[in-house]
Scaffold this motif. Structure first.
Motif, PDB file in Angstrom:
ATOM      1  N   CYS A   1       0.811  -1.219   0.000  1.00  0.00           N
ATOM      2  CA  CYS A   1       0.000   0.000   0.000  1.00  0.00           C
ATOM      3  C   CYS A   1       0.849   1.277   0.000  1.00  0.00           C
ATOM      4  CB  CYS A   1      -0.980   0.000   1.170  1.00  0.00           C
ATOM      5  SG  CYS A   1      -0.226   0.034   2.805  1.00  0.00           S
ATOM      6  N   LEU A   2       2.063   1.211  -0.510  1.00  0.00           N
ATOM      7  CA  LEU A   2       2.904   2.401  -0.589  1.00  0.00           C
ATOM      8  C   LEU A   2       2.216   3.508  -1.379  1.00  0.00           C
ATOM      9  CD1 LEU A   2       6.485   1.054  -1.333  1.00  0.00           C
ATOM     10  CD2 LEU A   2       5.712   2.220   0.727  1.00  0.00           C
ATOM     11  N   GLU A   3       2.360   4.728  -0.932  1.00  0.00           N
ATOM     12  CA  GLU A   3       1.733   5.856  -1.634  1.00  0.00           C
ATOM     13  C   GLU A   3       2.328   6.081  -3.012  1.00  0.00           C
ATOM     14  OE1 GLU A   3       1.492   9.396   0.698  1.00  0.00           O
ATOM     15  OE2 GLU A   3       0.639   8.345   2.402  1.00  0.00           O
ATOM     16  N   THR A   4       3.509   5.541  -3.260  1.00  0.00           N
ATOM     17  CA  THR A   4       4.166   5.721  -4.563  1.00  0.00           C
ATOM     18  C   THR A   4       3.773   4.646  -5.572  1.00  0.00           C
ATOM     19  OG1 THR A   4       6.092   4.491  -3.751  1.00  0.00           O
ATOM     20  CG2 THR A   4       6.149   6.896  -3.547  1.00  0.00           C
ATOM     21  N   ASN A   5       2.938   3.677  -5.189  1.00  0.00           N
ATOM     22  CA  ASN A   5       2.501   2.637  -6.131  1.00  0.00           C
ATOM     23  C   ASN A   5       1.734   3.258  -7.286  1.00  0.00           C
ATOM     24  OD1 ASN A   5       3.560   0.555  -4.638  1.00  0.00           O
ATOM     25  ND2 ASN A   5       1.608  -0.124  -3.801  1.00  0.00           N
ATOM     26  N   MET A   6       2.045   2.801  -8.490  1.00  0.00           N
ATOM     27  CA  MET A   6       1.344   3.244  -9.691  1.00  0.00           C
ATOM     28  C   MET A   6       1.026   2.009 -10.525  1.00  0.00           C
ATOM     29  SD  MET A   6       3.539   6.600 -10.668  1.00  0.00           S
ATOM     30  CE  MET A   6       2.219   7.512 -11.411  1.00  0.00           C
ATOM     31  N   GLU A   7      -0.014   2.098 -11.358  1.00  0.00           N
ATOM     32  CA  GLU A   7      -0.411   0.969 -12.185  1.00  0.00           C
ATOM     33  C   GLU A   7       0.750   0.423 -13.010  1.00  0.00           C
ATOM     34  OE1 GLU A   7      -3.917   1.233 -14.622  1.00  0.00           O
ATOM     35  OE2 GLU A   7      -4.834   2.548 -13.126  1.00  0.00           O
ATOM     36  N   ASP A   8       1.545   1.307 -13.601  1.00  0.00           N
ATOM     37  CA  ASP A   8       2.656   0.870 -14.448  1.00  0.00           C
ATOM     38  C   ASP A   8       3.630  -0.016 -13.682  1.00  0.00           C
ATOM     39  OD1 ASP A   8       1.512   2.367 -16.438  1.00  0.00           O
ATOM     40  OD2 ASP A   8       2.905   4.041 -16.252  1.00  0.00           O
TER      41      ASP A   8
ATOM     42  N   ASP B   1      -0.469  -7.125  -8.227  1.00  0.00           N
ATOM     43  CA  ASP B   1      -1.553  -6.401  -7.579  1.00  0.00           C
ATOM     44  C   ASP B   1      -0.995  -5.545  -6.454  1.00  0.00           C
ATOM     45  OD1 ASP B   1      -0.919  -8.787  -6.207  1.00  0.00           O
ATOM     46  OD2 ASP B   1      -2.805  -8.717  -5.113  1.00  0.00           O
ATOM     47  N   GLY B   2      -1.801  -4.598  -6.019  1.00  0.00           N
ATOM     48  CA  GLY B   2      -1.396  -3.680  -4.966  1.00  0.00           C
ATOM     49  C   GLY B   2      -2.429  -2.580  -4.827  1.00  0.00           C
TER      50      GLY B   2
ATOM     51  N   TYR C   1      -5.706  -2.709  -6.980  1.00  0.00           N
ATOM     52  CA  TYR C   1      -5.489  -2.938  -8.406  1.00  0.00           C
ATOM     53  C   TYR C   1      -5.053  -4.383  -8.589  1.00  0.00           C
ATOM     54  CZ  TYR C   1      -3.126  -2.775 -12.928  1.00  0.00           C
ATOM     55  OH  TYR C   1      -2.721  -3.031 -14.223  1.00  0.00           O
ATOM     56  N   VAL C   2      -5.758  -5.109  -9.448  1.00  0.00           N
ATOM     57  CA  VAL C   2      -5.444  -6.505  -9.717  1.00  0.00           C
ATOM     58  C   VAL C   2      -5.388  -6.705 -11.217  1.00  0.00           C
ATOM     59  CG1 VAL C   2      -6.175  -8.886  -9.370  1.00  0.00           C
ATOM     60  CG2 VAL C   2      -6.702  -7.179  -7.637  1.00  0.00           C
ATOM     61  N   GLU C   3      -4.305  -7.317 -11.701  1.00  0.00           N
ATOM     62  CA  GLU C   3      -4.190  -7.644 -13.126  1.00  0.00           C
ATOM     63  C   GLU C   3      -4.040  -9.150 -13.254  1.00  0.00           C
ATOM     64  OE1 GLU C   3      -1.333  -6.876 -16.952  1.00  0.00           O
ATOM     65  OE2 GLU C   3      -1.429  -5.343 -15.418  1.00  0.00           O
ATOM     66  N   HIS C   4      -4.914  -9.743 -14.050  1.00  0.00           N
ATOM     67  CA  HIS C   4      -4.900 -11.181 -14.254  1.00  0.00           C
ATOM     68  C   HIS C   4      -4.048 -11.544 -15.473  1.00  0.00           C
ATOM     69  CE1 HIS C   4      -7.905 -11.935 -11.198  1.00  0.00           C
ATOM     70  NE2 HIS C   4      -8.581 -10.893 -11.661  1.00  0.00           N
ATOM     71  N   PHE C   5      -3.900 -12.820 -15.716  1.00  0.00           N
ATOM     72  CA  PHE C   5      -3.010 -13.317 -16.759  1.00  0.00           C
ATOM     73  C   PHE C   5      -3.401 -12.909 -18.173  1.00  0.00           C
ATOM     74  CE2 PHE C   5      -6.244 -16.446 -15.994  1.00  0.00           C
ATOM     75  CZ  PHE C   5      -6.591 -16.944 -17.237  1.00  0.00           C
ATOM     76  N   ARG C   6      -4.605 -12.529 -18.430  1.00  0.00           N
ATOM     77  CA  ARG C   6      -5.028 -12.106 -19.772  1.00  0.00           C
ATOM     78  C   ARG C   6      -5.166 -10.597 -19.879  1.00  0.00           C
ATOM     79  NH1 ARG C   6      -9.722 -16.501 -20.524  1.00  0.00           N
ATOM     80  NH2 ARG C   6      -8.387 -18.287 -20.915  1.00  0.00           N
TER      81      ARG C   6
END
Length: 59
Positions: free
Chosen positions: A5-12, A18-19, A32-37
């Motif tokens: 949960c760091l404030e510096t987390n970004m999607e990229d 996930d985070g 934010y969660v990104e799956h295999f597809r």
């Protein structure tokens, strides 16, 4: 605060992982969660699911 949960987390930075990221447009924290597809999901959260810290942003 943990790495999840760091404030510096970004999607990229979290691609393929996930985070917690902060959405400045809606002024809320999202899991934010990104799956295999390349399926991506954003789930609004008030607490970090890993360390339990309350997530708030001063306005």
């Amino acid at each position: 605060m943990c790495e999840y949960c760091l404030e510096t987390n970004m999607e990229d930075q979290l691609r393929g992982s996930d985070g917690v990221v902060y959405d400045t447009e809606n002024q809320e924290y999202n899991l934010y969660v990104e799956h295999f597809r390349n399926e991506r999901h954003w789930i609004p959260v008030n607490f970090c699911p890993q360390c339990g810290k309350k997530l708030t942003k001063e306005r």
